[in-house]
Structures are given as C-alpha cells and as structure tokens.
Design a protein around this motif. Sequence first.
Motif, mmCIF file in Angstrom:
data_model
loop_
_atom_site.group_PDB
_atom_site.id
_atom_site.type_symbol
_atom_site.label_atom_id
_atom_site.label_comp_id
_atom_site.label_asym_id
_atom_site.label_seq_id
_atom_site.Cartn_x
_atom_site.Cartn_y
_atom_site.Cartn_z
ATOM 1 N N ILE A 46 0.828 -1.207 0.000
ATOM 2 C CA ILE A 46 0.000 0.000 0.000
ATOM 3 C C ILE A 46 0.865 1.262 0.000
ATOM 4 C CG2 ILE A 46 -0.326 0.528 2.463
ATOM 5 C CD1 ILE A 46 -3.202 -0.031 0.010
ATOM 6 N N ARG A 47 2.039 1.191 0.631
ATOM 7 C CA ARG A 47 2.939 2.360 0.647
ATOM 8 C C ARG A 47 3.486 2.651 -0.738
ATOM 9 N NH1 ARG A 47 6.190 -0.105 5.634
ATOM 10 N NH2 ARG A 47 5.696 -1.899 4.330
ATOM 11 N N LYS A 48 3.718 1.593 -1.508
ATOM 12 C CA LYS A 48 4.213 1.763 -2.877
ATOM 13 C C LYS A 48 3.154 2.425 -3.747
ATOM 14 C CE LYS A 48 7.322 0.973 -6.108
ATOM 15 N NZ LYS A 48 8.633 1.666 -6.102
ATOM 16 N N ILE A 49 1.903 2.019 -3.558
ATOM 17 C CA ILE A 49 0.804 2.630 -4.318
ATOM 18 C C ILE A 49 0.691 4.110 -3.974
ATOM 19 C CG2 ILE A 49 -1.694 2.623 -4.688
ATOM 20 C CD1 ILE A 49 -1.678 -0.368 -4.123
ATOM 21 N N GLY A 50 0.730 4.423 -2.677
ATOM 22 C CA GLY A 50 0.643 5.821 -2.257
ATOM 23 C C GLY A 50 1.757 6.665 -2.832
ATOM 24 N N GLU A 51 2.954 6.068 -2.905
ATOM 25 C CA GLU A 51 4.114 6.782 -3.450
ATOM 26 C C GLU A 51 3.924 7.052 -4.945
ATOM 27 O OE1 GLU A 51 8.666 5.505 -4.397
ATOM 28 O OE2 GLU A 51 7.915 4.982 -2.414
ATOM 29 N N GLN A 52 3.453 6.050 -5.681
ATOM 30 C CA GLN A 52 3.278 6.212 -7.126
ATOM 31 C C GLN A 52 2.183 7.221 -7.463
ATOM 32 O OE1 GLN A 52 3.643 1.626 -8.229
ATOM 33 N NE2 GLN A 52 3.724 2.891 -10.041
ATOM 34 N N LEU A 53 1.150 7.267 -6.636
ATOM 35 C CA LEU A 53 0.028 8.175 -6.897
ATOM 36 C C LEU A 53 0.186 9.521 -6.192
ATOM 37 C CD1 LEU A 53 -2.984 5.674 -6.647
ATOM 38 C CD2 LEU A 53 -1.778 6.446 -8.694
#
Length: 576
Positions: A46-53
Amino acid sequence: MSNDINNEYFCDGITEEIINALTKISQLKVIARTSSFAFKGKDIDIRKIGEQLNVHTILEGSIKKSQDRIRITAQLIDIKDGTHYWSKKFDRELIDIFDLEDEISLTIADEVRNNFGHFEIQDQLITQPTNNIDAYQMFLKGRSLQLKWTPDSINQAIVCYDQAVALDKNYAKAYYAKLQCYGLLGMWGYMPYEEAIGLAISNLLIAKEIDTSLPEYPLSFVGKFFWEEWDFKNAYIHINKVLEINPKHIDGLEAMTELFIALGFFDHAKIYANKLLEVDPLSANNHYTIAHIYYYQRQYNKALECINYALTLNPGLELAHHLKCFCLINLNKKQQFSKFIDKSSLIEEKNLLFNLVNNEGVEVPNHLIKKWSEISKNEAMLVPYDLFILSNSNHKKLAFSSLSEMVKHRRGQVINYRQEPFLQPLHNMQGFKDLHHSSLQLSEVKLSQENTEKTTSAILNEIQIETLKDELLLYFKEEEPFLNPQLNLKLVAEILESNTNKISYLINKAFSLNFNDFVNSYRLDYFKTIAVDPKNSHLTILGLAYDSGFNSKSVFNTYFKKIENVTPRAWMKANM
C-alpha cells in the motif's frame, strides 16, 4: 468478488461513479480511473501505491453482486503505516444503488475530513440518472466497452447504450455517450464522416432536451468547434463551461491542453497538462500529451523522457511510438532510432525522414510519391510521414499544396502544423501564414481560478466562531459525548443545531485540529484519569481505552504515541 465474471463491468462502473463523485469536492485530490485501476487485483504494498500516486490515503474495497442484492466493503488506509482508520460494509438491494453510491461517497469524504481537517462537502454527490436499474447496468456495460477504445468495442458500446435508452428514453448520459462514440468513429475514419456526425447530432438534440447541466453537454460542442471546424474561440468557451461544472473533468482538462498546444500557448498548455498528471499520473496518454509540448518547444530530450515513460505504461500507444521516432530523428540518434523502428510499420518512410533531416543530397523515391498521390483523403496516415518527408525534400511546393488541402479539410493530423518542427521549411513560403487564422488570441485567454474555497465570513464570522466554540466546549464538558465510540460530526452538529461543514470549520479554525483529533484528545485525557485510578487496576489497557471511547486498538495506540511520544504500556509503568 462475485462468481460471475460478467459482473466486472458493473463493479468497475460503480467504482468509477464513486471516484467521479469524490472529485466534486473541490479541496480533495482524487486520482482518476486510469491510474486507480492500474492497481486493481494486484498484490502491491500500500505504501508503494501511495508513493506512485502521490497521495496520503488509499481507499480500498470490494463489490459483490448477487441477483438483486449488492454488498460493498470499503476501508481507508493511511499509507505511512498501513493503518486502517475506517472500514464499513454496505449491504443493499440493487434498486437502491444510486442512494448507496451517494452514501458511500459522502461517508468516505466525511471520514477523510474527520482525519485530515476541514473542507466543505455538498449535501449530495450523486444524483439518480435513471429510474431503471436495468438501463443503468446496460450503460455501465457500454461504458466498459467504450473505454477499450477500439472500433469494435465502441460499436458494441453503442449497442449497449441503445438498449439503455430503449429501457429509459430519458437517460441523458446514455445519449451523450452514444454521441461521443459516433464522433470517435467518424474522426478515426471507421464510419463515413457525414453519417457519424449526423448520428452524433441526432443524439445531442435528444440529450439536450433532457439535461444540459451535465459536463457532457458543453463537451459535445468541443469536438465540433475544435476538431471539425478549428474554431478555437468557441472551443475555448465550451471547454471552460465543462470545467466550470467540474474543474477536474479529465476530458475537459485534456481538451484545454490540446487547444493551447494547437495555438502554441505552451505555458498555458503545461498548466493544464500538469493538472492532468496530478489527477491521473499513470495515464500513458497524459505523459504523451506533455511530451508533445516539449517536442514542439524543441526540447527533444525532455520529450523523450516523457515518451519512454508513456510507453512503459502502455507499450501499445501508437502515437507515442511515432513521437519517439520524431525525437530520435531530431536528435540524430541513428543507432537508437534504427533499433527502435525495427519490425515496425512504415520503416521506409521513417528511415527516409531521418536521412532527409540529418543528411544532405537525399532524394525521395518516385514510387513513394506515386503511392502517396494514390492514397485517398479518407485513407490518410495516422501521422503524415508523407507531408513531413516532402517538406524536408526538394518537393516543398508539393508539400505546401498537400498541407493546404489538409488544412482546408481540417484534418486532425495537422491541427498543430504551426508548431511542427518537420514543417518548419514551409514557414517562409508565400501563403503559409494565411492557411488558417485563429479566432482566439493569447490576450483573450484567462486561466480559470478554481473557486474552491469560500471566504471565512461565508462559513462563520468571528462572533459566530466564539459563540459556537463555547457551546461545543460546554457540550463536551457536561455530556462527555466522546465516550460514545460511534460519535461523529453529524451527531455533534445536530446537538448544536448546526451543520457538519460549520462544525468541521469551527474545530479546524478554533483549535487547529481535525474532528477525530479533537475528540480523541478528550478520550486520551479521560483514559489518563481512569488509568491511574486504583479501582481500575484490574482492567487491561485496551479495556480502559474502550471505556474512554476509543473503538480501535490501532487508533488508540497510534494516537497515544503521537501525543505522548511513548507507548500506552510505557506511560502506565511511569505513572503507576
């Protein structure tokens, strides 16, 4: 989550409706469908998704449809530590789907506001577009097909939209969707242009009698004025109308960007292109669009960076492939160019264009000129290599004649002819400046300022703030509502005979806190009082937290450590 794979279009459609509803809240940054759906069904941190978005909070959920019932689960997750700070399950009959979509959207907005601070929320975010649930399902099926953007899928989408309006003749959004489909088929050359435009207009005439409040109404005129007539002033007026209805409308933002590119207003174009990237950062098309701006500014290396990322997101984006070719040609990167175009279409044309731009004494083979002369105007290339080649050869007069015809017929391939580097050799030819005169000048362009915030006095003035603040503090002191784990902003607003927007604003303005932190500050003080009381020594820390109004172990621990800088257990040892 349904067993029937055919329900996927329905679930995707509801998800998009909730996304679109949340974009109506001006102070919220909401990521659009393309970028959000990039993570659908994938097991990614979920942290990776937040970073990408580039977002702080992720909304995650599932939908299960079974006959005439639907179950939706939703949860809000803080990307810093993966905390689920809100979750809820909604179980309804399918007939109530629009009320459910509105309820979910409003609840999500409330919970984000409760945790992050004040912003205003409308009373309603989703209105009922049709009374017929079967028509709605056919619309969603059509929408899922249209978004595949192939000629076959768009024709299938039209069939679904036809079925939707057959079930509800007053379904405005279905008519607007059909209009867009016919317009695309006509512009792409997959249907005789006059026939396509006639069908588009007939659907517009029906739709406008039903509902002109939708952004689709002014958007319907953009294609006509911009692409069909090159009437840039009227296109600008109608794009602004779209963005007045919804400042984050993806098609509106893209149209404004394309309009400013066509006019060479690159600083303005970048503003709107960056807005596109902010709300839809994983859209290959958006990265292609900003690459085009750099390309027309002759910043080929920057354009190449954006194009490479676009092709990473969508390797099949044909226009991006061509633009990369053009960047490599203008940068004279022969080795990269040859490797990139290997096994692609139009290799002879691509190599010829490279050699004409970067070498002297190159001739255009007669067989190519003959081939191009035999191509009818309806079979014109997606990208006019023939025009670019002729413009950089000894056939500039033929090139100018061809460009003149294309401009005369308002061919979309050359709408940016003023900015195109490959057409630079034609700029000094007599008549070039008179090919087309724009109806919109830079002095007439005003960058719209989103009216996202009301003035302080429009919400609460200083006297009202002080009065309501006293009432709120008295209520929390005497009634101790914070002990109710289900306490929410709506309940507090009702007790104080106000509304949620005003109470949210009050807490943010008077205490510099969001609603949850305001309430949890009382719960924490209460916890510290009862925790040191000897008569409660038999209770666990979690039991004491629940008795203080906290309804979640993770929320309690996170908030306690944020305020006290130690864990609850360490605090207890130090204070007992």
